[in-house]
Enzyme design. Structure first.
Site, PDB file in Angstrom:
ATOM      1  N   ASP A  64       0.847  -1.204   0.000  1.00 26.15           N
ATOM      2  CA  ASP A  64       0.000   0.000   0.000  1.00 26.15           C
ATOM      3  C   ASP A  64       0.880   1.251   0.000  1.00 26.15           C
ATOM      4  OD1 ASP A  64      -2.759  -1.416   0.873  1.00 26.15           O
ATOM      5  OD2 ASP A  64      -1.090  -2.247   2.008  1.00 26.15           O
ATOM      6  N   HIS A 111      -4.428  -3.651   5.925  1.00 28.17           N
ATOM      7  CA  HIS A 111      -4.141  -3.884   4.500  1.00 28.17           C
ATOM      8  C   HIS A 111      -5.445  -4.301   3.840  1.00 28.17           C
ATOM      9  CE1 HIS A 111      -2.707  -5.248   0.698  1.00 28.17           C
ATOM     10  NE2 HIS A 111      -3.163  -6.455   0.930  1.00 28.17           N
TER      11      HIS A 111
HETATM   12  P1  NAI Z   1      -1.276 -18.481  -4.366  1.00 26.16           P
HETATM   13  O1  NAI Z   1      -2.620 -19.105  -4.217  1.00 26.16           O
HETATM   14  O2  NAI Z   1      -0.641 -18.402  -5.713  1.00 26.16           O
HETATM   15  O3  NAI Z   1      -0.246 -19.228  -3.416  1.00 26.16           O
HETATM   16  C1  NAI Z   1      -0.500 -19.495  -2.088  1.00 26.16           C
HETATM   17  C2  NAI Z   1       0.238 -20.773  -1.746  1.00 26.16           C
HETATM   18  O4  NAI Z   1       0.107 -20.972  -0.346  1.00 26.16           O
HETATM   19  C3  NAI Z   1      -0.317 -22.011  -2.443  1.00 26.16           C
HETATM   20  O5  NAI Z   1       0.747 -22.684  -3.092  1.00 26.16           O
HETATM   21  C4  NAI Z   1      -0.889 -22.835  -1.288  1.00 26.16           C
HETATM   22  O6  NAI Z   1      -0.735 -24.235  -1.492  1.00 26.16           O
HETATM   23  C5  NAI Z   1      -0.048 -22.347  -0.120  1.00 26.16           C
HETATM   24  N1  NAI Z   1      -0.662 -22.532   1.193  1.00 26.16           N
HETATM   25  C6  NAI Z   1      -1.966 -22.438   1.536  1.00 26.16           C
HETATM   26  N2  NAI Z   1      -2.128 -22.723   2.828  1.00 26.16           N
HETATM   27  C7  NAI Z   1      -0.909 -22.996   3.324  1.00 26.16           C
HETATM   28  C8  NAI Z   1      -0.444 -23.374   4.596  1.00 26.16           C
HETATM   29  N3  NAI Z   1      -1.282 -23.552   5.621  1.00 26.16           N
HETATM   30  N4  NAI Z   1       0.886 -23.568   4.758  1.00 26.16           N
HETATM   31  C9  NAI Z   1       1.732 -23.424   3.731  1.00 26.16           C
HETATM   32  N5  NAI Z   1       1.329 -23.090   2.485  1.00 26.16           N
HETATM   33  C10 NAI Z   1       0.042 -22.859   2.297  1.00 26.16           C
HETATM   34  O7  NAI Z   1      -1.415 -17.040  -3.701  1.00 26.16           O
HETATM   35  P2  NAI Z   1      -0.432 -15.786  -3.838  1.00 26.16           P
HETATM   36  O8  NAI Z   1      -0.841 -14.984  -5.013  1.00 26.16           O
HETATM   37  O9  NAI Z   1       0.968 -16.249  -3.735  1.00 26.16           O
HETATM   38  O10 NAI Z   1      -0.853 -14.958  -2.562  1.00 26.16           O
HETATM   39  C11 NAI Z   1      -0.595 -15.435  -1.261  1.00 26.16           C
HETATM   40  C12 NAI Z   1      -1.333 -14.597  -0.242  1.00 26.16           C
HETATM   41  O11 NAI Z   1      -0.838 -13.272  -0.229  1.00 26.16           O
HETATM   42  C13 NAI Z   1      -2.834 -14.472  -0.474  1.00 26.16           C
HETATM   43  O12 NAI Z   1      -3.482 -14.584   0.780  1.00 26.16           O
HETATM   44  C14 NAI Z   1      -2.986 -13.069  -0.987  1.00 26.16           C
HETATM   45  O13 NAI Z   1      -4.265 -12.558  -0.726  1.00 26.16           O
HETATM   46  C15 NAI Z   1      -1.931 -12.368  -0.191  1.00 26.16           C
HETATM   47  N6  NAI Z   1      -1.505 -11.059  -0.687  1.00 26.16           N
HETATM   48  C16 NAI Z   1      -1.191 -10.110   0.254  1.00 26.16           C
HETATM   49  C17 NAI Z   1      -0.753  -8.864  -0.116  1.00 26.16           C
HETATM   50  C18 NAI Z   1      -0.408  -7.831   0.918  1.00 26.16           C
HETATM   51  O14 NAI Z   1      -0.115  -6.702   0.524  1.00 26.16           O
HETATM   52  N7  NAI Z   1      -0.425  -8.110   2.214  1.00 26.16           N
HETATM   53  C19 NAI Z   1      -0.640  -8.508  -1.540  1.00 26.16           C
HETATM   54  C20 NAI Z   1      -0.956  -9.575  -2.450  1.00 26.16           C
HETATM   55  C21 NAI Z   1      -1.382 -10.805  -2.011  1.00 26.16           C
END
Ligand code: NAI
Length: 329
Positions: free
Chosen positions: A162, A190
């Site tokens: 952000d 966030h």
């Molecule tokens: P993604 O779906 O591509 O990858 C997430 C991975 O986490 C998957 O491979 C899944 O198998 C794994 N996963 C799920 N539960 C798990 C657990 N208990 N232990 C270990 N691994 C686990 O998602 P992406 O795009 O990589 O995003 C990840 C997170 O980051 C999402 O929650 C998204 O909303 C968040 N995010 C946060 C931002 C921020 O500014 N704080 C910005 C963009 C995304």
């Protein structure tokens, strides 16, 4: 002689953000070009996820990064967090079809309770934890509450995306280099309720607020653009922000570990009660970092507009916290 390696855990390592993040950590962009690292990567036990993680590790091997001393794949958080000094909690459960907000909060509460306990049990006592997985602030709060033997200040949530989004919008508006902007703050959660606040910001020593001089632009264009940027990226790309999120995570940890040289950055940290934010609330605030510690920027004036925005984002955080309170007992 090279420094001893730092153990870094990354959860959700086979996901989109993981893919944009791991190579940069291994190349030294996060902890410094002279700091060897050991990567301890966590994914869910699911066969497909573990296989994908192996593939990412093959690619990491193929980069022959001189600073990457070794890496391991895990499905058990206690093993993944053993002796880590940095933990990037990226993996979380996205909202599935028909899933209510309360359900989403509950499944993630279960994940971050378990991971907080695992950190409490296995991580180095000085571990720096950054929660990226959404809802990031509340997940960070849950992990912190689940790790009573670790200092609460070790737990942070990512507001840096952000912050960076806001910097970029301001630079574009003024037609000036982004690197020249100082003293930007982002308050709160966030989420689209975050409050990006440029009242104190300067560019080349001049007041950004005075240069822009347009309260309607702030309210009607700037804040909605920054707040809804995540949704705009999904709309354009068909996928959520990944490279920019990974970049923000690198910025957050690098600044925390190596310092900001007096520069303000934004981190979600447990409130100390200042600015009318109840103690313990995981809330975005401006900080500077030095010697591996963050320090809140103190005693900033809060005007009526800012109070309203800071309370709105606080209200959302309190609602999220209340929705998971029964799971924390
Ligand atoms: P993604 O779906 O591509 O990858 C997430 C991975 O986490 C998957 O491979 C899944 O198998 C794994 N996963 C799920 N539960 C798990 C657990 N208990 N232990 C270990 N691994 C686990 O998602 P992406 O795009 O990589 O995003 C990840 C997170 O980051 C999402 O929650 C998204 O909303 C968040 N995010 C946060 C931002 C921020 O500014 N704080 C910005 C963009 C995304």
């Amino acid at each position: 002689m090279s420094k001893p390696a730092v153990r870094v855990a990354v959860t959700g390592a086979a996901g989109q953000i993981g893919y944009a993040l791991l190579f940069r950590i291994a190349s030294g962009e996060m902890l410094g070009k002279d700091q060897p690292v050991i990567l301890q990567l966590l994914e869910i036990p699911d066969e497909k996820a573990q296989k994908a993680l192996k593939g990412v590790m093959m690619e990491l091997d193929d980069c022959a990064f001189p600073l990457l001393q070794s890496m391991t794949a895990h499905s058990d958080p206690v093993e993944a967090f053993k002796d880590v000094e940095v933990a990037l909690l990226v993996g979380s459960r996205p909202r599935g079809p028909g899933m209510e907000r309360a359900d989403l909060l509950a499944v993630n509460a279960a994940i971050f309770t378990a991971q907080g306990k695992a950190l409490n049990q296995a991580a180095k006592r000085n571990v720096k934890v950054l929660v990226v997985g959404n809802p990031a602030n509340t997940n960070a709060y849950i992990a912190m509450k689940s790790a009573p033997d670790l200092p609460a200040k070790n737990f942070t949530a990512m507001l840096r995306l952000d912050h960076n989004r806001a910097l970029s919008q301001l630079a574009t508006k003024m037609g000036k280099p982004v690197a020249d902007i100082q003293k930007l703050a982002v308050w709160g959660n966030h989420s689209p309720t975050m409050y990006a606040d440029y009242r104190f910001a300067t560019i080349g020593g001049q007041s950004v607020e005075k240069l822009i001089n347009d309260a309607a632009w702030n309210r009607d264009v700037f804040l909605p653009t920054v707040g809804k940027r995540g949704a705009a990226i999904i709309e354009a790309r068909g996928l959520s922000s990944a490279a920019s999120a990974a970049n923000a995570a690198i910025d957050h940890i690098r600044d925390w570990v190596l310092g900001t040289n007096g520069k303000w950055v934004t981190m979600g940290v447990p409130s100390d009660g200042s600015y009318g934010i109840p103690e313990g609330t995981m809330y975005g605030v401006p900080v500077t970092c030095e010697g591996g510690e963050y320090h809140r920027v103190k005693d900033l004036a809060v005007d009526a507009f800012s109070r309203e925005r800071m309370d709105l984002t606080l209200k959302e955080l309190i609602e999220e916290r209340d929705a998971v309170a029964h799971l924390l007992k």
